[in-house]
Design a protein around this motif. Sequence first.
Motif, PDB file in Angstrom:
ATOM      1  N   THR A   1       0.849  -1.187   0.000  1.00 49.19           N
ATOM      2  CA  THR A   1       0.000   0.000   0.000  1.00 49.19           C
ATOM      3  C   THR A   1       0.885   1.236   0.000  1.00 49.19           C
ATOM      4  O   THR A   1       2.043   1.193   0.413  1.00 49.19           O
ATOM      5  CB  THR A   1      -0.935   0.042   1.225  1.00 49.19           C
ATOM      6  N   LEU A   2       0.330   2.323  -0.462  1.00 48.43           N
ATOM      7  CA  LEU A   2       1.023   3.601  -0.481  1.00 48.43           C
ATOM      8  C   LEU A   2       0.330   4.511   0.522  1.00 48.43           C
ATOM      9  O   LEU A   2      -0.847   4.837   0.374  1.00 48.43           O
ATOM     10  CB  LEU A   2       0.957   4.221  -1.883  1.00 48.43           C
ATOM     11  N   LEU A   3       1.043   4.867   1.574  1.00 51.72           N
ATOM     12  CA  LEU A   3       0.480   5.720   2.616  1.00 51.72           C
ATOM     13  C   LEU A   3       0.612   7.185   2.197  1.00 51.72           C
ATOM     14  O   LEU A   3       1.718   7.685   2.022  1.00 51.72           O
ATOM     15  CB  LEU A   3       1.197   5.479   3.946  1.00 51.72           C
ATOM     16  N   SER A   4      -0.523   7.837   2.058  1.00 57.26           N
ATOM     17  CA  SER A   4      -0.519   9.228   1.618  1.00 57.26           C
ATOM     18  C   SER A   4      -0.444  10.199   2.781  1.00 57.26           C
ATOM     19  O   SER A   4      -0.301  11.397   2.575  1.00 57.26           O
ATOM     20  CB  SER A   4      -1.790   9.506   0.818  1.00 57.26           C
TER      21      SER A   4
ATOM     22  N   SER B   1      -5.893   5.864   3.480  1.00 54.74           N
ATOM     23  CA  SER B   1      -4.805   4.925   3.159  1.00 54.74           C
ATOM     24  C   SER B   1      -4.387   4.131   4.393  1.00 54.74           C
ATOM     25  O   SER B   1      -4.021   2.958   4.290  1.00 54.74           O
ATOM     26  CB  SER B   1      -3.618   5.654   2.544  1.00 54.74           C
ATOM     27  N   SER B   2      -4.460   4.736   5.560  1.00 53.80           N
ATOM     28  CA  SER B   2      -4.136   4.027   6.798  1.00 53.80           C
ATOM     29  C   SER B   2      -5.163   2.941   7.097  1.00 53.80           C
ATOM     30  O   SER B   2      -4.813   1.829   7.506  1.00 53.80           O
ATOM     31  CB  SER B   2      -4.065   5.007   7.967  1.00 53.80           C
TER      32      SER B   2
ATOM     33  N   VAL C   1      -7.130   1.385   4.873  1.00 55.36           N
ATOM     34  CA  VAL C   1      -6.977   0.325   3.875  1.00 55.36           C
ATOM     35  C   VAL C   1      -5.790  -0.568   4.231  1.00 55.36           C
ATOM     36  O   VAL C   1      -5.877  -1.793   4.147  1.00 55.36           O
ATOM     37  CB  VAL C   1      -6.821   0.918   2.457  1.00 55.36           C
ATOM     38  N   THR C   2      -4.689   0.018   4.678  1.00 53.61           N
ATOM     39  CA  THR C   2      -3.523  -0.771   5.067  1.00 53.61           C
ATOM     40  C   THR C   2      -3.850  -1.667   6.261  1.00 53.61           C
ATOM     41  O   THR C   2      -3.494  -2.844   6.285  1.00 53.61           O
ATOM     42  CB  THR C   2      -2.336   0.153   5.396  1.00 53.61           C
TER      43      THR C   2
ATOM     44  N   ALA D   1       4.043  -1.357   3.375  1.00 56.69           N
ATOM     45  CA  ALA D   1       3.463  -0.026   3.246  1.00 56.69           C
ATOM     46  C   ALA D   1       4.591   0.961   2.960  1.00 56.69           C
ATOM     47  O   ALA D   1       5.638   0.924   3.604  1.00 56.69           O
ATOM     48  CB  ALA D   1       2.727   0.358   4.512  1.00 56.69           C
TER      49      ALA D   1
ATOM     50  N   GLN E   1       5.659   5.095   2.197  1.00 55.85           N
ATOM     51  CA  GLN E   1       5.289   6.493   2.323  1.00 55.85           C
ATOM     52  C   GLN E   1       6.307   7.320   1.552  1.00 55.85           C
ATOM     53  O   GLN E   1       7.500   7.266   1.846  1.00 55.85           O
ATOM     54  CB  GLN E   1       5.291   6.921   3.782  1.00 55.85           C
TER      55      GLN E   1
END
Length: 82
Positions: free
Chosen positions: A48-51, A56-57, A59-60, A73, A75
């Motif tokens: 996952t890509l933490l924005s 995004s948190s 979903v992770t 994950a 960032q």
Amino acid sequence: MRTTRYYTVPTQAATPAPSYENAVVELRARLTRAVAERLSASDVPVATLLSGGLVSSIVTLLADRPSGRPIRAYQPSFPDDP
């Protein structure tokens, strides 16, 4: 030129709004199911890509729970970031 109406927004909700507790349970179930469906379609490692935002948190977190596989994950950062 001719204008045609294709849709009319209903003036009232078709069903009454759920209680707060029921809405929380339903939202959690839908999000969990949506993430699990995407994970089950993957045959490669998932990340996952933490924005920096809440979505995004969440979903992770949901992706890490049922998978049994570690979720990486990431960032993004830039040289001038504090």
